[in-house]
Design an enzyme around this catalytic site. Structure first.
Site, PDB file in Angstrom:
ATOM      1  N   HIS A 167      12.990  -2.313  -1.401  1.00  0.00           N
ATOM      2  CA  HIS A 167      12.234  -1.573  -2.433  1.00  0.00           C
ATOM      3  C   HIS A 167      12.898  -0.356  -2.988  1.00  0.00           C
ATOM      4  O   HIS A 167      13.443   0.419  -2.369  1.00  0.00           O
ATOM      5  CB  HIS A 167      10.805  -1.358  -1.901  1.00  0.00           C
ATOM      6  CG  HIS A 167       9.981  -1.072  -3.150  1.00  0.00           C
ATOM      7  ND1 HIS A 167       9.752   0.215  -3.779  1.00  0.00           N
ATOM      8  CD2 HIS A 167       8.953  -1.591  -3.761  1.00  0.00           C
ATOM      9  CE1 HIS A 167       9.090   0.223  -4.483  1.00  0.00           C
ATOM     10  NE2 HIS A 167       8.409  -0.952  -4.587  1.00  0.00           N
ATOM     11  N   TRP A 184       0.953  -1.165   0.079  1.00  0.00           N
ATOM     12  CA  TRP A 184      -0.080  -0.237  -0.048  1.00  0.00           C
ATOM     13  C   TRP A 184       0.858   1.238   0.012  1.00  0.00           C
ATOM     14  O   TRP A 184       0.401   2.387  -0.105  1.00  0.00           O
ATOM     15  CB  TRP A 184      -0.895   0.105   1.431  1.00  0.00           C
ATOM     16  CG  TRP A 184      -2.299  -0.665   0.953  1.00  0.00           C
ATOM     17  CD1 TRP A 184      -2.657  -1.327   0.018  1.00  0.00           C
ATOM     18  CD2 TRP A 184      -3.460  -0.946   1.715  1.00  0.00           C
ATOM     19  NE1 TRP A 184      -4.009  -2.071   0.072  1.00  0.00           N
ATOM     20  CE2 TRP A 184      -4.249  -1.557   1.149  1.00  0.00           C
ATOM     21  CE3 TRP A 184      -3.476  -0.440   3.235  1.00  0.00           C
ATOM     22  CZ2 TRP A 184      -5.371  -2.009   1.836  1.00  0.00           C
ATOM     23  CZ3 TRP A 184      -4.676  -0.831   3.774  1.00  0.00           C
ATOM     24  CH2 TRP A 184      -5.864  -1.594   3.017  1.00  0.00           C
ATOM     25  N   GLY A 224       5.043   1.929 -11.256  1.00  0.00           N
ATOM     26  CA  GLY A 224       4.259   3.206 -11.590  1.00  0.00           C
ATOM     27  C   GLY A 224       3.942   3.578 -12.818  1.00  0.00           C
ATOM     28  O   GLY A 224       3.466   4.595 -13.129  1.00  0.00           O
ATOM     29  N   GLU A 266      11.848  -6.637  -9.687  1.00  0.00           N
ATOM     30  CA  GLU A 266      10.978  -5.196  -9.575  1.00  0.00           C
ATOM     31  C   GLU A 266      11.847  -4.197 -10.478  1.00  0.00           C
ATOM     32  O   GLU A 266      12.951  -3.621 -10.034  1.00  0.00           O
ATOM     33  CB  GLU A 266      11.026  -4.648  -8.263  1.00  0.00           C
ATOM     34  CG  GLU A 266      10.190  -5.213  -7.397  1.00  0.00           C
ATOM     35  CD  GLU A 266       9.027  -4.447  -6.595  1.00  0.00           C
ATOM     36  OE1 GLU A 266       8.028  -4.826  -6.526  1.00  0.00           O
ATOM     37  OE2 GLU A 266       9.350  -3.452  -6.320  1.00  0.00           O
TER      38      GLU A 266
HETATM   39  P1  PGA Z   1       2.842  -0.435  -8.958  1.00  0.00           P
HETATM   40  O1  PGA Z   1       3.907  -0.608  -7.744  1.00  0.00           O
HETATM   41  O2  PGA Z   1       2.290  -1.654  -9.039  1.00  0.00           O
HETATM   42  O3  PGA Z   1       2.149   0.873  -8.469  1.00  0.00           O
HETATM   43  O4  PGA Z   1       3.707  -0.321 -10.312  1.00  0.00           O
HETATM   44  C1  PGA Z   1       4.832  -1.870  -7.764  1.00  0.00           C
HETATM   45  C2  PGA Z   1       5.817  -1.828  -6.944  1.00  0.00           C
HETATM   46  O5  PGA Z   1       6.161  -0.851  -6.191  1.00  0.00           O
HETATM   47  O6  PGA Z   1       6.571  -2.799  -6.771  1.00  0.00           O
END
Ligand code: PGA
Length: 251
Positions: free
Chosen positions: A99, A12, A177, A171
């Site tokens: 992250h 979130w 995003g 990722e």
């Molecule tokens: P998102 O974020 O789904 O909004 O692209 C994913 C993430 O931060 O891993």
């Protein structure tokens, strides 16, 4: 019907304030019980201040709780930080580590990542280890070397801590995003490299993908056999969207 097991991480981020997070869970309380499916488990990662109350609100469901980060220190004079021990005490089973929104430069940050992993393991919280190339590395075709460097570091840290218990989330920073996801070919290549490194450390890595996952993109992403889960950011804040992703994976 498939029999593949998926883990969904609902990250979130800081989309909700405390009250907003609580009201999301309260409004959807009944439906939440049916949200995790036989083959799809759900890990909810709200921001720190909501963790404890969220834990109570998801108690009647099989949703698990995760944190978005933790301090690299055990305890002491570290204003504003949250320790791994608190996460364990609150009832977090998981914690996202590394992250890309939590640091600028992996090389500078890596020592902190390692300390965080060690503390989480000591406190029996399973780390969700993020890795992936940034936009520049992507454009300069450095994806493989970046993944190799990051995965080697993560796997050797797990080994040093005598555990293989972790989830790995690929990722690509540029995909987060952005609405863009890597082509399946590229994704498969990247995941193969990551898997190979994990295997060389005797780790049977559960691989997740994160970056613009939605009910639209999941249809292509689901075709990738090496994936056993997804990390959702924005899409996980919309209950109907989250439900759609879960049911598409459960089909
Ligand atoms: P998102 O974020 O789904 O909004 O692209 C994913 C993430 O931060 O891993």
């Amino acid at each position: 019907m498939h029999n593949k097991k998926y883990s969904i991480i609902a990250n979130w981020k800081m989309y909700f304030s405390f009250n907003q997070a609580i009201s999301w869970l309260t409004i959807n309380k009944e439906s939440l019980k049916d949200l995790p499916q036989k083959d799809v488990s759900l890990i909810l990662c709200p921001s720190f201040e909501s963790l404890s109350t969220c834990k109570t609100l998801i108690a009647e469901s099989s949703i698990l709780l995760g944190a978005q980060d933790c301090s690299e220190h055990e305890s002491g004079p570290f204003t504003g930080q949250v320790c791994a021990q608190s996460l364990q005490e609150i009832g977090c089973c998981y914690c996202i580590i590394g992250h890309s929104e939590t640091y600028e430069n992996w090389d500078v940050y890596q020592e902190r990542i390692l300390k965080k992993i060690t503390l989480l393991i000591q406190h029996k919280v399973i780390p969700i280890l993020c890795f992936g190339e940034n936009k520049q590395e992507h454009e300069h075709k450095k994806t493989e070397s970046t993944i190799t460097k990051q995965m080697t570091l993560l796997c050797s840290t797990l080994k040093e801590n005598k555990t293989t218990k972790a989830l790995f989330a690929y990722e690509p920073r540029w995909a987060i995003g952005s609405g863009n996801i890597p082509a399946n070919n590229d994704l498969e290549k990247a995941l193969k490299v990551a898997k190979m490194i994990a295997t060389s450390y005797d780790i049977d890595a559960t691989m997740l993908y994160g970056g613009s996952v939605s009910s639209e993109t999941i249809i292509e992403l689901k075709k990738i056999t090496l994936l056993n889960g997804f990390l959702l950011g924005k899409a996980s804040t919309d209950f109907q969207e989250l439900k759609k992703v879960v049911s598409l994976l459960n089909e």
